[in-house]
Write a protein that holds these residues in place. Structure first.
Motif, PDB file in Angstrom:
ATOM      1  N   ASP A   1       0.826  -1.203   0.000  1.00  0.00           N
ATOM      2  CA  ASP A   1       0.000   0.000   0.000  1.00  0.00           C
ATOM      3  C   ASP A   1       0.866   1.261   0.000  1.00  0.00           C
ATOM      4  OD1 ASP A   1       0.650  -1.032   2.503  1.00  0.00           O
ATOM      5  OD2 ASP A   1      -1.119  -0.251   3.512  1.00  0.00           O
ATOM      6  N   GLY A   2       2.071   1.183   0.553  1.00  0.00           N
ATOM      7  CA  GLY A   2       2.986   2.313   0.474  1.00  0.00           C
ATOM      8  C   GLY A   2       3.374   2.625  -0.952  1.00  0.00           C
ATOM      9  N   ARG A   3       3.619   1.582  -1.741  1.00  0.00           N
ATOM     10  CA  ARG A   3       3.972   1.784  -3.153  1.00  0.00           C
ATOM     11  C   ARG A   3       2.779   2.322  -3.939  1.00  0.00           C
ATOM     12  NH1 ARG A   3       6.899  -2.878  -1.564  1.00  0.00           N
ATOM     13  NH2 ARG A   3       5.259  -4.320  -2.227  1.00  0.00           N
ATOM     14  N   LYS A   4       1.586   1.852  -3.615  1.00  0.00           N
ATOM     15  CA  LYS A   4       0.389   2.377  -4.278  1.00  0.00           C
ATOM     16  C   LYS A   4       0.151   3.836  -3.894  1.00  0.00           C
ATOM     17  CE  LYS A   4      -2.052  -2.026  -4.831  1.00  0.00           C
ATOM     18  NZ  LYS A   4      -3.209  -2.854  -4.412  1.00  0.00           N
ATOM     19  N   LEU A   5       0.477   4.176  -2.647  1.00  0.00           N
ATOM     20  CA  LEU A   5       0.340   5.557  -2.203  1.00  0.00           C
ATOM     21  C   LEU A   5       1.313   6.464  -2.955  1.00  0.00           C
ATOM     22  CD1 LEU A   5      -0.818   7.726  -0.350  1.00  0.00           C
ATOM     23  CD2 LEU A   5       0.788   6.966   1.432  1.00  0.00           C
ATOM     24  N   ALA A   6       2.531   5.968  -3.199  1.00  0.00           N
ATOM     25  CA  ALA A   6       3.505   6.741  -3.977  1.00  0.00           C
ATOM     26  C   ALA A   6       2.944   7.056  -5.366  1.00  0.00           C
ATOM     27  CB  ALA A   6       4.819   5.959  -4.096  1.00  0.00           C
ATOM     28  N   GLU A   7       2.351   6.057  -5.993  1.00  0.00           N
ATOM     29  CA  GLU A   7       1.749   6.273  -7.313  1.00  0.00           C
ATOM     30  C   GLU A   7       0.590   7.258  -7.227  1.00  0.00           C
ATOM     31  OE1 GLU A   7      -0.473   3.828 -10.927  1.00  0.00           O
ATOM     32  OE2 GLU A   7      -0.391   2.983  -8.915  1.00  0.00           O
ATOM     33  N   PHE A   8      -0.256   7.102  -6.209  1.00  0.00           N
ATOM     34  CA  PHE A   8      -1.424   7.976  -6.022  1.00  0.00           C
ATOM     35  C   PHE A   8      -1.004   9.437  -5.890  1.00  0.00           C
ATOM     36  CE2 PHE A   8      -4.215  10.144  -2.931  1.00  0.00           C
ATOM     37  CZ  PHE A   8      -5.448  10.027  -3.556  1.00  0.00           C
ATOM     38  N   LEU A   9       0.005   9.700  -5.070  1.00  0.00           N
ATOM     39  CA  LEU A   9       0.452  11.080  -4.857  1.00  0.00           C
ATOM     40  C   LEU A   9       1.147  11.636  -6.102  1.00  0.00           C
ATOM     41  CD1 LEU A   9       1.767  10.838  -1.186  1.00  0.00           C
ATOM     42  CD2 LEU A   9      -0.435  11.742  -1.981  1.00  0.00           C
ATOM     43  N   PHE A  10       1.875  10.775  -6.796  1.00  0.00           N
ATOM     44  CA  PHE A  10       2.520  11.193  -8.041  1.00  0.00           C
ATOM     45  C   PHE A  10       1.466  11.587  -9.073  1.00  0.00           C
ATOM     46  CE2 PHE A  10       4.268  10.024 -12.265  1.00  0.00           C
ATOM     47  CZ  PHE A  10       5.305  10.952 -12.317  1.00  0.00           C
ATOM     48  N   ARG A  11       0.394  10.799  -9.169  1.00  0.00           N
ATOM     49  CA  ARG A  11      -0.683  11.094 -10.129  1.00  0.00           C
ATOM     50  C   ARG A  11      -1.403  12.395  -9.774  1.00  0.00           C
ATOM     51  NH1 ARG A  11       1.600   8.175 -13.725  1.00  0.00           N
ATOM     52  NH2 ARG A  11       1.469   5.915 -13.435  1.00  0.00           N
ATOM     53  N   HIS A  12      -1.289  12.800  -8.516  1.00  0.00           N
ATOM     54  CA  HIS A  12      -1.911  14.064  -8.101  1.00  0.00           C
ATOM     55  C   HIS A  12      -0.929  15.230  -8.188  1.00  0.00           C
ATOM     56  CE1 HIS A  12      -5.286  11.626  -6.650  1.00  0.00           C
ATOM     57  NE2 HIS A  12      -5.959  12.751  -6.562  1.00  0.00           N
TER      58      HIS A  12
ATOM     59  N   ALA B   1      10.509   7.742  -3.469  1.00  0.00           N
ATOM     60  CA  ALA B   1      10.032   6.618  -2.659  1.00  0.00           C
ATOM     61  C   ALA B   1      11.215   5.804  -2.172  1.00  0.00           C
ATOM     62  CB  ALA B   1       9.084   5.750  -3.478  1.00  0.00           C
ATOM     63  N   SER B   2      11.198   5.470  -0.888  1.00  0.00           N
ATOM     64  CA  SER B   2      12.299   4.745  -0.268  1.00  0.00           C
ATOM     65  C   SER B   2      11.904   3.305   0.011  1.00  0.00           C
ATOM     66  CB  SER B   2      12.691   5.440   1.047  1.00  0.00           C
ATOM     67  OG  SER B   2      13.805   4.814   1.640  1.00  0.00           O
TER      68      SER B   2
ATOM     69  N   ALA C   1       4.908   5.632   5.163  1.00  0.00           N
ATOM     70  CA  ALA C   1       3.975   4.549   4.857  1.00  0.00           C
ATOM     71  C   ALA C   1       4.666   3.207   5.046  1.00  0.00           C
ATOM     72  CB  ALA C   1       3.445   4.684   3.434  1.00  0.00           C
ATOM     73  N   GLY C   2       5.594   3.182   5.995  1.00  0.00           N
ATOM     74  CA  GLY C   2       6.293   1.937   6.304  1.00  0.00           C
ATOM     75  C   GLY C   2       5.363   0.929   6.960  1.00  0.00           C
TER      76      GLY C   2
ATOM     77  N   THR D   1      -6.167   6.621   5.176  1.00  0.00           N
ATOM     78  CA  THR D   1      -6.603   6.519   3.776  1.00  0.00           C
ATOM     79  C   THR D   1      -5.710   7.423   2.922  1.00  0.00           C
ATOM     80  OG1 THR D   1      -8.169   8.380   3.799  1.00  0.00           O
ATOM     81  CG2 THR D   1      -9.003   6.223   4.524  1.00  0.00           C
ATOM     82  N   PHE D   2      -5.653   7.108   1.636  1.00  0.00           N
ATOM     83  CA  PHE D   2      -4.862   7.927   0.715  1.00  0.00           C
ATOM     84  C   PHE D   2      -5.408   9.355   0.653  1.00  0.00           C
ATOM     85  CE2 PHE D   2      -3.255   4.227  -2.194  1.00  0.00           C
ATOM     86  CZ  PHE D   2      -2.686   3.624  -1.084  1.00  0.00           C
TER      87      PHE D   2
END
Length: 254
Positions: A11-22, A28-29, A72-73, A242-243
């Motif tokens: 979910d941390g990796r999905k959050l990285a994508e979500f924020l990038f898309r915004h 991302a570490s 988001a660890g 939540t994201f």
């Protein structure tokens, strides 16, 4: 907004994508090759693959002029979060914690413990064939526990060369290793527990995305006792689950 995101989970990796898309600039570490390969699929997201202690993280935050750190660890990565909070305090970087919700557990045959040592002792009291679904990072603590010296452990891990090598180095035999990637249904969990002859399950409350719900449900079907390692108690500034909450915190810095 320039954001450093600790992304050691799915979910941390999905959050990285979500924020990038915004529209945010994301670094991302991750510390695993598996996580790095997944993040490399996203053009535009920068990757830090070096494990950072508090001093190193503070240096990275300052050198990179990051405005925000999103932690988001993993819910059990206690040291990572403590280092992140401390580094943000030192560098005046705005800290946001994203943590997946816990799974509500109503099964009665669950024994809650605080540590891997306590988990080993309790599991040994409950049975000799022990099924472990805590991930690979702390297997050493269980395998070297005096309490489990007369027990047989079956471990379920990610099927990567890195993790398999670690298991081999710890002395696990192929018979003790189930290398498979989830998600796992309740039915598949139950079959794997039965196949291993499990008498006890050691697991963590990693939330629905970590499969805690289906593991506990399978244990209940089989009437297996569960030793549940609880999440560490940490005070997190700016907790979100939540994201959308993370995005709102970024935009308001409140």
């Amino acid at each position: 907004m320039k954001i450093f995101l600790i992304a050691g989970t799915e979910d941390g990796r999905k959050l990285a994508e979500f924020l990038f898309r915004h529209g945010h600039e994301i670094t991302a570490s991750v510390v695993s090759e598996y996580g790095k390969k997944i993040l490399e699929q996203y053009d535009g997201i920068k990757i830090n693959d070096k494990k950072l202690d508090e001093d190193e993280l503070a240096e990275v935050l300052q050198a990179g002029n990051f405005e925000i750190l999103v932690d988001a660890g993993h819910p059990y990565a206690e040291n990572v979060s403590r280092n992140a909070v401390a580094a943000c305090e030192r560098t005046k970087t705005f800290y946001i914690r994203y943590e997946r919700p816990e799974t509500e557990i109503n099964y009665k045959n669950v024994f809650r413990v605080r540590s891997y040592d306590d988990a080993a002792e309790k599991a040994a009291q409950l049975g000799k064939n022990i099924f472990v679904t805590t991930g690979s990072r702390n297997l050493k603590k269980l395998l070297e526990s005096p309490a489990l010296k007369n027990c047989n452990l079956t471990v379920r891990i990610l099927p990567t060369a890195e993790v398999l090598t670690e298991c081999e180095n710890l002395g696990l035999t192929p018979k003790q290793i189930i290398a498979i990637q989830g998600a796992f249904s309740t039915e598949l969990n139950a079959e794997l527990f039965k196949h291993a002859g499990a008498e006890v399950l050691i697991t963590k409350n990693s939330g629905k995305i970590g499969g805690a719900d289906t593991k506990i449900a399978a244990a209940e079907i089989l009437n297996l006792p569960v030793v549940l390692i609880e999440r560490p108690k940490i005070f997190y500034p700016n907790m979100t689950q939540t994201f959308e909450e993370v995005l709102n915190r970024i935009e308001t810095k409140k």
